[in-house]
Design a protein around this motif. Sequence first.
Motif, PDB file in Angstrom:
ATOM      1  N   ALA A  63       0.836  -1.202   0.000  1.00 36.29           N
ATOM      2  CA  ALA A  63       0.000   0.000   0.000  1.00 36.29           C
ATOM      3  C   ALA A  63       0.868   1.249   0.000  1.00 36.29           C
ATOM      4  CB  ALA A  63      -0.913   0.008   1.232  1.00 36.29           C
ATOM      5  N   HIS A  64       0.241   2.355  -0.358  1.00 37.87           N
ATOM      6  CA  HIS A  64       0.841   3.681  -0.189  1.00 37.87           C
ATOM      7  C   HIS A  64       0.508   4.130   1.236  1.00 37.87           C
ATOM      8  CE1 HIS A  64       1.845   4.395  -4.486  1.00 37.87           C
ATOM      9  NE2 HIS A  64       0.839   3.550  -4.675  1.00 37.87           N
ATOM     10  N   ALA A  65       1.426   3.870   2.147  1.00 36.51           N
ATOM     11  CA  ALA A  65       1.117   4.069   3.565  1.00 36.51           C
ATOM     12  C   ALA A  65       1.111   5.532   3.979  1.00 36.51           C
ATOM     13  CB  ALA A  65       2.121   3.290   4.416  1.00 36.51           C
ATOM     14  N   SER A  66       2.166   6.259   3.619  1.00 32.36           N
ATOM     15  CA  SER A  66       2.323   7.615   4.149  1.00 32.36           C
ATOM     16  C   SER A  66       1.281   8.586   3.605  1.00 32.36           C
ATOM     17  CB  SER A  66       3.734   8.132   3.856  1.00 32.36           C
ATOM     18  OG  SER A  66       4.699   7.297   4.455  1.00 32.36           O
ATOM     19  N   ALA A  67       0.803   8.354   2.383  1.00 32.66           N
ATOM     20  CA  ALA A  67      -0.217   9.229   1.798  1.00 32.66           C
ATOM     21  C   ALA A  67      -1.536   9.131   2.539  1.00 32.66           C
ATOM     22  CB  ALA A  67      -0.430   8.872   0.326  1.00 32.66           C
ATOM     23  N   VAL A  68      -1.690   8.081   3.335  1.00 31.06           N
ATOM     24  CA  VAL A  68      -2.869   7.942   4.198  1.00 31.06           C
ATOM     25  C   VAL A  68      -2.549   8.415   5.613  1.00 31.06           C
ATOM     26  CG1 VAL A  68      -4.528   6.327   5.170  1.00 31.06           C
ATOM     27  CG2 VAL A  68      -3.718   6.006   2.831  1.00 31.06           C
ATOM     28  N   LEU A  69      -1.461   7.916   6.178  1.00 27.56           N
ATOM     29  CA  LEU A  69      -1.161   8.182   7.583  1.00 27.56           C
ATOM     30  C   LEU A  69      -0.844   9.652   7.853  1.00 27.56           C
ATOM     31  CD1 LEU A  69       1.062   5.079   8.419  1.00 27.56           C
ATOM     32  CD2 LEU A  69      -1.269   5.499   9.195  1.00 27.56           C
ATOM     33  N   VAL A  70       0.004  10.251   7.035  1.00 31.31           N
ATOM     34  CA  VAL A  70       0.433  11.632   7.301  1.00 31.31           C
ATOM     35  C   VAL A  70      -0.733  12.611   7.222  1.00 31.31           C
ATOM     36  CG1 VAL A  70       1.859  13.536   6.453  1.00 31.31           C
ATOM     37  CG2 VAL A  70       2.846  11.245   6.719  1.00 31.31           C
ATOM     38  N   PRO A  71      -1.561  12.600   6.170  1.00 32.52           N
ATOM     39  CA  PRO A  71      -2.706  13.527   6.149  1.00 32.52           C
ATOM     40  C   PRO A  71      -3.687  13.290   7.292  1.00 32.52           C
ATOM     41  CG  PRO A  71      -2.237  12.723   3.950  1.00 32.52           C
ATOM     42  CD  PRO A  71      -1.405  11.903   4.888  1.00 32.52           C
ATOM     43  N   ALA A  72      -3.922  12.028   7.650  1.00 31.75           N
ATOM     44  CA  ALA A  72      -4.830  11.742   8.762  1.00 31.75           C
ATOM     45  C   ALA A  72      -4.305  12.333  10.064  1.00 31.75           C
ATOM     46  CB  ALA A  72      -5.021  10.232   8.897  1.00 31.75           C
ATOM     47  N   LEU A  73      -3.041  12.098  10.342  1.00 36.14           N
ATOM     48  CA  LEU A  73      -2.468  12.531  11.614  1.00 36.14           C
ATOM     49  C   LEU A  73      -2.279  14.037  11.681  1.00 36.14           C
ATOM     50  CD1 LEU A  73       0.053   9.595  11.921  1.00 36.14           C
ATOM     51  CD2 LEU A  73      -1.914   9.994  13.409  1.00 36.14           C
ATOM     52  N   LEU A  74      -1.905  14.673  10.571  1.00 37.21           N
ATOM     53  CA  LEU A  74      -1.778  16.135  10.574  1.00 37.21           C
ATOM     54  C   LEU A  74      -3.135  16.792  10.787  1.00 37.21           C
ATOM     55  CD1 LEU A  74       0.798  16.874   7.707  1.00 37.21           C
ATOM     56  CD2 LEU A  74       1.170  17.035  10.177  1.00 37.21           C
ATOM     57  N   ALA A  75      -4.171  16.259  10.156  1.00 39.65           N
ATOM     58  CA  ALA A  75      -5.513  16.834  10.324  1.00 39.65           C
ATOM     59  C   ALA A  75      -5.980  16.685  11.762  1.00 39.65           C
ATOM     60  CB  ALA A  75      -6.489  16.154   9.369  1.00 39.65           C
ATOM     61  N   SER A  78      -3.135  -8.879  -5.005  1.00 37.64           N
ATOM     62  CA  SER A  78      -3.092  -9.455  -6.353  1.00 37.64           C
ATOM     63  C   SER A  78      -4.476  -9.821  -6.869  1.00 37.64           C
ATOM     64  CB  SER A  78      -2.169 -10.677  -6.383  1.00 37.64           C
ATOM     65  OG  SER A  78      -2.696 -11.731  -5.611  1.00 37.64           O
ATOM     66  N   ARG A  79      -5.454  -9.935  -5.985  1.00 38.06           N
ATOM     67  CA  ARG A  79      -6.812 -10.239  -6.421  1.00 38.06           C
ATOM     68  C   ARG A  79      -7.649  -8.989  -6.684  1.00 38.06           C
ATOM     69  NH1 ARG A  79      -8.343 -15.860  -3.095  1.00 38.06           N
ATOM     70  NH2 ARG A  79      -7.107 -17.173  -4.516  1.00 38.06           N
ATOM     71  N   GLY A  80      -7.010  -7.833  -6.636  1.00 38.27           N
ATOM     72  CA  GLY A  80      -7.672  -6.630  -7.126  1.00 38.27           C
ATOM     73  C   GLY A  80      -8.066  -5.585  -6.114  1.00 38.27           C
ATOM     74  N   TRP A  81      -7.777  -5.816  -4.830  1.00 37.75           N
ATOM     75  CA  TRP A  81      -8.046  -4.774  -3.839  1.00 37.75           C
ATOM     76  C   TRP A  81      -6.929  -3.729  -3.876  1.00 37.75           C
ATOM     77  CZ3 TRP A  81     -12.553  -4.574  -1.283  1.00 37.75           C
ATOM     78  CH2 TRP A  81     -13.306  -5.736  -1.158  1.00 37.75           C
ATOM     79  N   HIS A  82      -7.310  -2.461  -3.788  1.00 34.96           N
ATOM     80  CA  HIS A  82      -6.313  -1.394  -3.660  1.00 34.96           C
ATOM     81  C   HIS A  82      -6.036  -1.233  -2.173  1.00 34.96           C
ATOM     82  CE1 HIS A  82      -5.021   3.058  -4.353  1.00 34.96           C
ATOM     83  NE2 HIS A  82      -3.993   2.236  -4.256  1.00 34.96           N
ATOM     84  N   ALA A  83      -4.932  -1.805  -1.724  1.00 34.94           N
ATOM     85  CA  ALA A  83      -4.648  -1.880  -0.294  1.00 34.94           C
ATOM     86  C   ALA A  83      -4.462  -0.510   0.341  1.00 34.94           C
ATOM     87  CB  ALA A  83      -3.412  -2.744  -0.060  1.00 34.94           C
ATOM     88  N   THR A  84      -4.149   0.506  -0.443  1.00 33.54           N
ATOM     89  CA  THR A  84      -4.072   1.869   0.091  1.00 33.54           C
ATOM     90  C   THR A  84      -5.412   2.269   0.693  1.00 33.54           C
ATOM     91  OG1 THR A  84      -2.399   2.449  -1.544  1.00 33.54           O
ATOM     92  CG2 THR A  84      -3.584   4.276  -0.502  1.00 33.54           C
ATOM     93  N   GLY A  85      -6.497   1.894   0.035  1.00 33.78           N
ATOM     94  CA  GLY A  85      -7.823   2.221   0.534  1.00 33.78           C
ATOM     95  C   GLY A  85      -8.304   1.291   1.627  1.00 33.78           C
ATOM     96  N   THR A  86      -7.946   0.012   1.542  1.00 32.98           N
ATOM     97  CA  THR A  86      -8.449  -0.960   2.515  1.00 32.98           C
ATOM     98  C   THR A  86      -7.594  -0.963   3.781  1.00 32.98           C
ATOM     99  OG1 THR A  86      -7.183  -2.690   1.371  1.00 32.98           O
ATOM    100  CG2 THR A  86      -9.493  -2.425   0.751  1.00 32.98           C
ATOM    101  N   LEU A  87      -6.348  -1.367   3.652  1.00 34.00           N
ATOM    102  CA  LEU A  87      -5.466  -1.451   4.814  1.00 34.00           C
ATOM    103  C   LEU A  87      -5.058  -0.076   5.315  1.00 34.00           C
ATOM    104  CD1 LEU A  87      -3.256  -4.416   3.573  1.00 34.00           C
ATOM    105  CD2 LEU A  87      -5.385  -4.489   4.872  1.00 34.00           C
ATOM    106  N   GLY A  88      -5.066   0.910   4.396  1.00 32.27           N
ATOM    107  CA  GLY A  88      -4.756   2.273   4.812  1.00 32.27           C
ATOM    108  C   GLY A  88      -5.720   2.793   5.858  1.00 32.27           C
ATOM    109  N   ALA A  89      -6.997   2.499   5.695  1.00 33.60           N
ATOM    110  CA  ALA A  89      -8.004   2.954   6.664  1.00 33.60           C
ATOM    111  C   ALA A  89      -7.739   2.359   8.043  1.00 33.60           C
ATOM    112  CB  ALA A  89      -9.400   2.577   6.171  1.00 33.60           C
ATOM    113  N   ILE A  90      -7.312   1.098   8.077  1.00 34.19           N
ATOM    114  CA  ILE A  90      -7.038   0.433   9.352  1.00 34.19           C
ATOM    115  C   ILE A  90      -5.808   1.047  10.010  1.00 34.19           C
ATOM    116  CG2 ILE A  90      -6.410  -1.778  10.393  1.00 34.19           C
ATOM    117  CD1 ILE A  90      -8.067  -3.087   8.073  1.00 34.19           C
ATOM    118  N   GLY A  91      -4.758   1.278   9.221  1.00 36.64           N
ATOM    119  CA  GLY A  91      -3.571   1.922   9.772  1.00 36.64           C
ATOM    120  C   GLY A  91      -3.854   3.325  10.274  1.00 36.64           C
TER     121      GLY A  91
END
Length: 467
Positions: free
Chosen positions: A103-115, A151-164
């Motif tokens: 996943a693209h981790a920082s593009a999720v975590l950094v904006p969430a935490l700064l906000a 590999s089965r088609g989930w965009h983990a940035t959106g799925t696992l990113g929300a959990i992180g």
Amino acid sequence: MPDSVTSSALEAYATWVAESPRDWPEEAMHIARRSLIDTIACMVPGAFDSAPSKLWPVVQTWGRGSARAVARRDCLSAPGAALFNGTCAHALDFDDNFDPAKAHASAVLVPALLALADDEDANIGDVLDGYIVGLQIMGLVGQAVNPFHRSRGWHATGTLGAIGAAAGSARLLRLPSAEAAHAISLSTSVAGGFMSQFGSDTKPIHAGLAASGGVQAALMARGGITAGRDTFEGPTGLRVLMVGPDVDELAEGMEGKAEHGQTMLFNTSSIGEPLHVTAHGLKVKRFPNCGSLHRSLDGLLALLDEYDVDTAAVERVHVRAPAAHLRNLMHENPRTPAEAKFSLEYSMAAALFAGEIGLGDYEPDAIHRPEVRALMPLITKDYIEKLESEFPTEVHLHFKDGRTVSTSIAMPVGSKAHPMSDEQLWQKLKTCLAAAGEFSSSETLLAELADLDPSKPSRQLTAALQT
């Protein structure tokens, strides 16, 4: 079920989020600061790209608050700012990759935490601490469902990113373990995103939605909203639903494979060891396009440099790469900048033409250059049905005189194996700020990023993000 998979993964992770000490090693803090810098480098020019420009007038109507929006004058609610800033961070596809979660981790975590830090008047240290914690939980959950979730088609940035983001936000809010568990569990209800959105405005919005969803989940948990205990394991839990009913068979097949710790099992025996931010690190991007392109581009540019190649002498550029990488690059004849970022043919042709590739190659006019289009048929590929750890990307440069030169790349520039130096990262920041011509606070922002003292109020940094 193996012993390492338990019914208490959610509770174990939440307890670690709430109770692990804040005495991170300096290496972890240094990487977290680098990730903050790199994400902001991507956010600022990204704020003027297609998806954020269209999203801004929409989110403005959803209410104001105290959280800053990048390259704008107005403030939004914390979830609104996380949505907008997360979209900005991922808009150019120049933000980092995190292998355990795919996943693209920082593009999720950094904006969430700064906000959230804006909303709570937290300091930089709180943001960095929340980042390390959120990354750890994102990685652990990612290792329990990958590589097949991705590999089965989930965009983990959106799925696992929300959990992180939920875990990191719970940490910043200092939620007790019971509330942190509700936040993490609740985030699975907002986790989503399909790879079928790649090449559209919606793809970067996945990062924004994940950031916003994580913030919302933590705030709702603090407000007393409860969530289920079985959202990770069980027949209707994340592991089965977001991988498939054959998940246990797949887990057996992953035994002994060195694929970023991806065992397809929830590790609850050593939650904080190894620390993912140091053990795996982040792949800082050298190129502003899909990470699945980077090994191929590194290989081609290395060959062009080593052999001083005359483009007119090239007959063919043949790429042999893991099928999972090539399937991400589905746009063989891109018509928009977003599609071009997911095109092996365009990106390799552009690199062959100019001997380099950067932000300018993904401008609307650039992707239709006839000189580049003429080279695209020279790019051919073989899909290799192996994991990326099992098969390095091969680049074969065939010349019209019959010669062939080749190279193979196992890990791209920017990865832990081939890290980008602090000086190179700072240069990337300056290049990105220079590309954001409408942004008027570059010097102030550079000064703030040069001094990321943990005790400094986060609002001092986010004020410099506005214009």
